[in-house]
Design an enzyme around this catalytic site. Structure first.
Site, PDB file in Angstrom:
ATOM      1  N   ASP A 154     -53.467   1.342  67.461  1.00  0.00           N
ATOM      2  CA  ASP A 154     -52.542   1.440  66.330  1.00  0.00           C
ATOM      3  C   ASP A 154     -52.257   0.059  65.760  1.00  0.00           C
ATOM      4  OD1 ASP A 154     -50.261   3.277  65.025  1.00  0.00           O
ATOM      5  OD2 ASP A 154     -49.376   1.333  65.516  1.00  0.00           O
TER       6      ASP A 154
ATOM      7  N   TYR B 194     -48.667  -5.870  60.449  1.00  0.00           N
ATOM      8  CA  TYR B 194     -48.735  -6.586  61.733  1.00  0.00           C
ATOM      9  C   TYR B 194     -49.531  -7.887  61.615  1.00  0.00           C
ATOM     10  CZ  TYR B 194     -47.230  -1.997  63.514  1.00  0.00           C
ATOM     11  OH  TYR B 194     -46.565  -0.824  63.725  1.00  0.00           O
TER      12      TYR B 194
ATOM     13  N   LYS C  31     -51.850   1.262  58.611  1.00  0.00           N
ATOM     14  CA  LYS C  31     -50.734   1.788  57.812  1.00  0.00           C
ATOM     15  C   LYS C  31     -50.598   1.047  56.491  1.00  0.00           C
ATOM     16  CE  LYS C  31     -48.339   2.466  62.215  1.00  0.00           C
ATOM     17  NZ  LYS C  31     -48.520   1.211  62.954  1.00  0.00           N
TER      18      LYS C  31
ATOM     19  N   HIS D  81     -46.486   3.658  56.009  1.00  0.00           N
ATOM     20  CA  HIS D  81     -45.715   3.043  57.095  1.00  0.00           C
ATOM     21  C   HIS D  81     -44.221   3.427  57.047  1.00  0.00           C
ATOM     22  CE1 HIS D  81     -45.900  -0.692  59.896  1.00  0.00           C
ATOM     23  NE2 HIS D  81     -44.953   0.130  60.299  1.00  0.00           N
TER      24      HIS D  81
ATOM     25  N   ILE E  11     -47.720   5.575  71.893  1.00  0.00           N
ATOM     26  CA  ILE E  11     -48.617   4.428  71.671  1.00  0.00           C
ATOM     27  C   ILE E  11     -47.973   3.174  72.261  1.00  0.00           C
ATOM     28  CG2 ILE E  11     -49.998   5.276  69.727  1.00  0.00           C
ATOM     29  CD1 ILE E  11     -47.929   3.954  67.835  1.00  0.00           C
TER      30      ILE E  11
ATOM     31  N   LYS F  64     -47.174  -0.384  73.646  1.00  0.00           N
ATOM     32  CA  LYS F  64     -47.785  -1.708  73.470  1.00  0.00           C
ATOM     33  C   LYS F  64     -47.672  -2.484  74.764  1.00  0.00           C
ATOM     34  CE  LYS F  64     -47.323  -6.315  72.859  1.00  0.00           C
ATOM     35  NZ  LYS F  64     -46.647  -7.272  73.765  1.00  0.00           N
TER      36      LYS F  64
ATOM     37  N   ARG G 183     -50.607  -3.557  83.075  1.00  0.00           N
ATOM     38  CA  ARG G 183     -49.774  -2.515  82.455  1.00  0.00           C
ATOM     39  C   ARG G 183     -50.621  -1.559  81.621  1.00  0.00           C
ATOM     40  NH1 ARG G 183     -44.385  -5.867  80.534  1.00  0.00           N
ATOM     41  NH2 ARG G 183     -43.327  -5.832  82.555  1.00  0.00           N
TER      42      ARG G 183
ATOM     43  N   SER H  25     -51.922   0.947  84.060  1.00  0.00           N
ATOM     44  CA  SER H  25     -50.967   1.922  84.592  1.00  0.00           C
ATOM     45  C   SER H  25     -50.404   2.805  83.480  1.00  0.00           C
ATOM     46  CB  SER H  25     -49.890   1.243  85.426  1.00  0.00           C
ATOM     47  OG  SER H  25     -48.919   0.675  84.628  1.00  0.00           O
TER      48      SER H  25
HETATM   49  N1  LIG Z   1     -44.454   2.991  62.626  1.00  0.00           N
HETATM   50  C1  LIG Z   1     -43.548   2.077  62.863  1.00  0.00           C
HETATM   51  O1  LIG Z   1     -42.653   1.791  62.034  1.00  0.00           O
HETATM   52  C2  LIG Z   1     -43.570   1.349  64.141  1.00  0.00           C
HETATM   53  C3  LIG Z   1     -44.708   1.427  64.922  1.00  0.00           C
HETATM   54  N2  LIG Z   1     -44.777   0.749  66.113  1.00  0.00           N
HETATM   55  C4  LIG Z   1     -46.014   0.883  66.894  1.00  0.00           C
HETATM   56  O2  LIG Z   1     -45.673   1.423  68.165  1.00  0.00           O
HETATM   57  C5  LIG Z   1     -46.118   0.552  69.188  1.00  0.00           C
HETATM   58  C6  LIG Z   1     -45.233   0.639  70.407  1.00  0.00           C
HETATM   59  O3  LIG Z   1     -43.890   0.364  70.081  1.00  0.00           O
HETATM   60  P1  LIG Z   1     -43.121  -0.933  70.618  1.00  0.00           P
HETATM   61  O4  LIG Z   1     -42.024  -1.215  69.672  1.00  0.00           O
HETATM   62  O5  LIG Z   1     -44.110  -1.990  70.869  1.00  0.00           O
HETATM   63  O6  LIG Z   1     -42.426  -0.465  71.937  1.00  0.00           O
HETATM   64  P2  LIG Z   1     -42.929   0.055  73.388  1.00  0.00           P
HETATM   65  O7  LIG Z   1     -41.941   1.111  73.766  1.00  0.00           O
HETATM   66  O8  LIG Z   1     -44.350   0.369  73.376  1.00  0.00           O
HETATM   67  O9  LIG Z   1     -42.644  -1.183  74.341  1.00  0.00           O
HETATM   68  C7  LIG Z   1     -43.432  -2.334  74.324  1.00  0.00           C
HETATM   69  C8  LIG Z   1     -42.769  -3.362  75.242  1.00  0.00           C
HETATM   70  O10 LIG Z   1     -42.723  -2.874  76.578  1.00  0.00           O
HETATM   71  C9  LIG Z   1     -43.381  -3.765  77.461  1.00  0.00           C
HETATM   72  N3  LIG Z   1     -44.161  -2.928  78.395  1.00  0.00           N
HETATM   73  C10 LIG Z   1     -45.346  -2.298  78.163  1.00  0.00           C
HETATM   74  N4  LIG Z   1     -45.732  -1.602  79.246  1.00  0.00           N
HETATM   75  C11 LIG Z   1     -44.790  -1.786  80.187  1.00  0.00           C
HETATM   76  C12 LIG Z   1     -44.636  -1.313  81.507  1.00  0.00           C
HETATM   77  N5  LIG Z   1     -45.554  -0.532  82.071  1.00  0.00           N
HETATM   78  N6  LIG Z   1     -43.527  -1.691  82.201  1.00  0.00           N
HETATM   79  C13 LIG Z   1     -42.595  -2.495  81.624  1.00  0.00           C
HETATM   80  N7  LIG Z   1     -42.678  -2.969  80.360  1.00  0.00           N
HETATM   81  C14 LIG Z   1     -43.773  -2.615  79.653  1.00  0.00           C
HETATM   82  C15 LIG Z   1     -44.260  -4.642  76.591  1.00  0.00           C
HETATM   83  O11 LIG Z   1     -44.359  -5.947  77.129  1.00  0.00           O
HETATM   84  P3  LIG Z   1     -45.767  -6.653  77.522  1.00  0.00           P
HETATM   85  O12 LIG Z   1     -46.634  -6.663  76.315  1.00  0.00           O
HETATM   86  O13 LIG Z   1     -45.326  -7.997  77.956  1.00  0.00           O
HETATM   87  O14 LIG Z   1     -46.325  -5.824  78.638  1.00  0.00           O
HETATM   88  C16 LIG Z   1     -43.478  -4.684  75.280  1.00  0.00           C
HETATM   89  O15 LIG Z   1     -42.493  -5.691  75.317  1.00  0.00           O
HETATM   90  C17 LIG Z   1     -46.148  -0.821  68.505  1.00  0.00           C
HETATM   91  O16 LIG Z   1     -46.904  -1.749  69.226  1.00  0.00           O
HETATM   92  C18 LIG Z   1     -46.714  -0.434  67.162  1.00  0.00           C
HETATM   93  O17 LIG Z   1     -48.121  -0.278  67.248  1.00  0.00           O
HETATM   94  C19 LIG Z   1     -43.688   0.039  66.587  1.00  0.00           C
HETATM   95  C20 LIG Z   1     -42.545  -0.082  65.846  1.00  0.00           C
HETATM   96  C21 LIG Z   1     -42.399   0.556  64.549  1.00  0.00           C
HETATM   97  O1  LIG Z   2     -44.224  -1.028  62.765  1.00  0.00           O
HETATM   98  C1  LIG Z   2     -43.346  -1.860  62.866  1.00  0.00           C
HETATM   99  C2  LIG Z   2     -43.234  -2.721  64.054  1.00  0.00           C
HETATM  100  O2  LIG Z   2     -41.938  -3.065  64.333  1.00  0.00           O
HETATM  101  C3  LIG Z   2     -41.238  -3.668  63.270  1.00  0.00           C
HETATM  102  C4  LIG Z   2     -39.910  -4.146  63.747  1.00  0.00           C
HETATM  103  O3  LIG Z   2     -39.169  -3.101  64.319  1.00  0.00           O
HETATM  104  C5  LIG Z   2     -41.105  -2.666  62.154  1.00  0.00           C
HETATM  105  O4  LIG Z   2     -40.591  -3.300  61.055  1.00  0.00           O
HETATM  106  C6  LIG Z   2     -42.404  -2.099  61.797  1.00  0.00           C
HETATM  107  O5  LIG Z   2     -42.235  -0.963  61.017  1.00  0.00           O
END
Ligand SMILES: NC(=O)C1=CN([C@@H]2O[C@H](COP(=O)(O)OP(=O)(O)OC[C@H]3O[C@@H](n4cnc5c(N)ncnc54)[C@H](OP(=O)(O)O)[C@@H]3O)[C@@H](O)[C@H]2O)C=CC1
Ligand SMILES: O=C1CO[C@H](CO)[C@@H](O)[C@@H]1O
Length: 279
Positions: free
Chosen positions: A49, A54, A79, A112, A233, A235, A241, A244
């Site tokens: 994703d 980004y 997006k 988006h 999804i 990250k 990680r 797992s």
């Molecule tokens: N459509 C939208 O508006 C949005 C879309 N997104 C998408 O969704 C994805 C995921 O959302 P996101 O906000 O990143 O949040 P997540 O809930 O995926 O959390 C990510 C965080 O958790 C940590 N993490 C990952 N795996 C583990 C684990 N097994 N144990 C403990 N900590 C962990 C990561 O750190 P580390 O990398 O250090 O492991 C990172 O800091 C984004 O990457 C993006 O692609 C996100 C926000 C908005």
């Molecule tokens: O996809 C996204 C990733 O996170 C950002 C911060 O929350 C958002 O703005 C964005 O929509």
């Protein structure tokens, strides 16, 4: 941990198959995304994703190529940003995204954020339907859309959005949105699925269920999404990680465990409000 977990897929409204879990790439830089995506695909991830916003589409594309996995076995989402909400403008944004990614089609292209104050998202969706009809994308959809926004899309076209990607975790269960999506054949994708790795993972109900199953808290939360038919999804840039987080297809949660996790819900108002937020 299983050797090489394979991610099952599920069908989307317009005929494509989507993997049931993927890798998020925000906020990775190009260099970080290149490394992480190559690693993740090698581990067994198939869905990646990204977004114009980004700023890492080039890195994601390099990582996909470095993995050596065939294009048809990958599922790449990007997006559309608000500047290009317009039936023709979509084309330009899409072309720029696939050029940065080094691909000739996308598996899924999402709007988006609705940005309702612009009143342009219906036109943007019609632009996505053009790309779908022309075979430039395999599936199209929305992100951060509320049911009232989707009502307007459904009134304007017969094409069902394949996906709505929304903020969703056990503290934000989005029940009304999920029911609406299900009634209309739209698959729900969960962003922030493990609560950004924050305090959700330390909640006693999560750690108790994790101990009972001999799993990590993140695995329990990811399994919760799967039990509800959602596509998380998560990250991570950490290969450990990544392994797992994807290793969640060989156990299940009991209905009472799913309910105990869902009881963490803080209500719809805790979600980011897409009537006032977006880009
Ligand atoms: N459509 C939208 O508006 C949005 C879309 N997104 C998408 O969704 C994805 C995921 O959302 P996101 O906000 O990143 O949040 P997540 O809930 O995926 O959390 C990510 C965080 O958790 C940590 N993490 C990952 N795996 C583990 C684990 N097994 N144990 C403990 N900590 C962990 C990561 O750190 P580390 O990398 O250090 O492991 C990172 O800091 C984004 O990457 C993006 O692609 C996100 C926000 C908005
Ligand atoms: O996809 C996204 C990733 O996170 C950002 C911060 O929350 C958002 O703005 C964005 O929509």
């Amino acid at each position: 941990m299983s050797e090489q977990p394979t991610v099952p897929t599920q069908p989307l409204a317009n005929g494509a198959q989507i993997p049931r879990l993927g890798l998020g790439t925000w906020p990775m830089s190009d260099a970080e995304a290149e490394r992480a995506v190559a690693e993740a695909v090698t581990i067994g991830y198939r869905l990646v994703d990204t977004a114009y916003k980004y700023g890492n589409e080039k890195g994601v594309g390099r990582g996909l190529r470095a993995s050596g996995v065939a294009r048809e076995d990958l599922f790449v989402t990007s997006k559309l940003n608000g500047e290009w909400h317009g039936r023709e403008a979509v084309r330009e944004a899409f072309q720029d995204s696939i050029e940065r990614l080094g691909l000739d089609y996308l598996d899924l292209y999402l709007i988006h954020w609705p940005m309702p104050w612009q009143d342009r998202y219906v036109d943007a969706f019609l632009g996505l339907t053009d790309l779908l009809r022309e075979g430039r994308v395999r599936a199209i959809g929305l992100s951060n859309f509320k049911p009232a926004h989707i009502d307007r899309i459904l009134a304007a076209t017969d094409v069902t959005p394949d996906v709505n990607q929304i903020q969703l975790d056990p503290t934000l269960t989005r029940e009304a949105a999920r029911a609406y999506h299900q009634a209309h054949g739209i698959v729900t994708q969960s962003w922030g699925p493990i609560g950004h790795g924050g305090e959700l993972l330390a909640q006693p109900v999560v750690t108790e269920i994790a101990d009972r199953h001999g799993r990590t808290p993140a695995q329990i939360v990811l399994r919760w999404h799967l039990e509800l038919g959602l596509i998380p999804i998560p990250k991570t840039s950490s290969p450990e990680r990544m392994k797992s987080n994807i290793d969640v297809f060989d156990f299940t949660l009991a209905p009472a465990e799913v309910a105990a996790l869902s009881a963490l819900d803080r209500g719809e108002d805790a979600a980011t409000d897409s009537d006032t937020t977006g880009h």
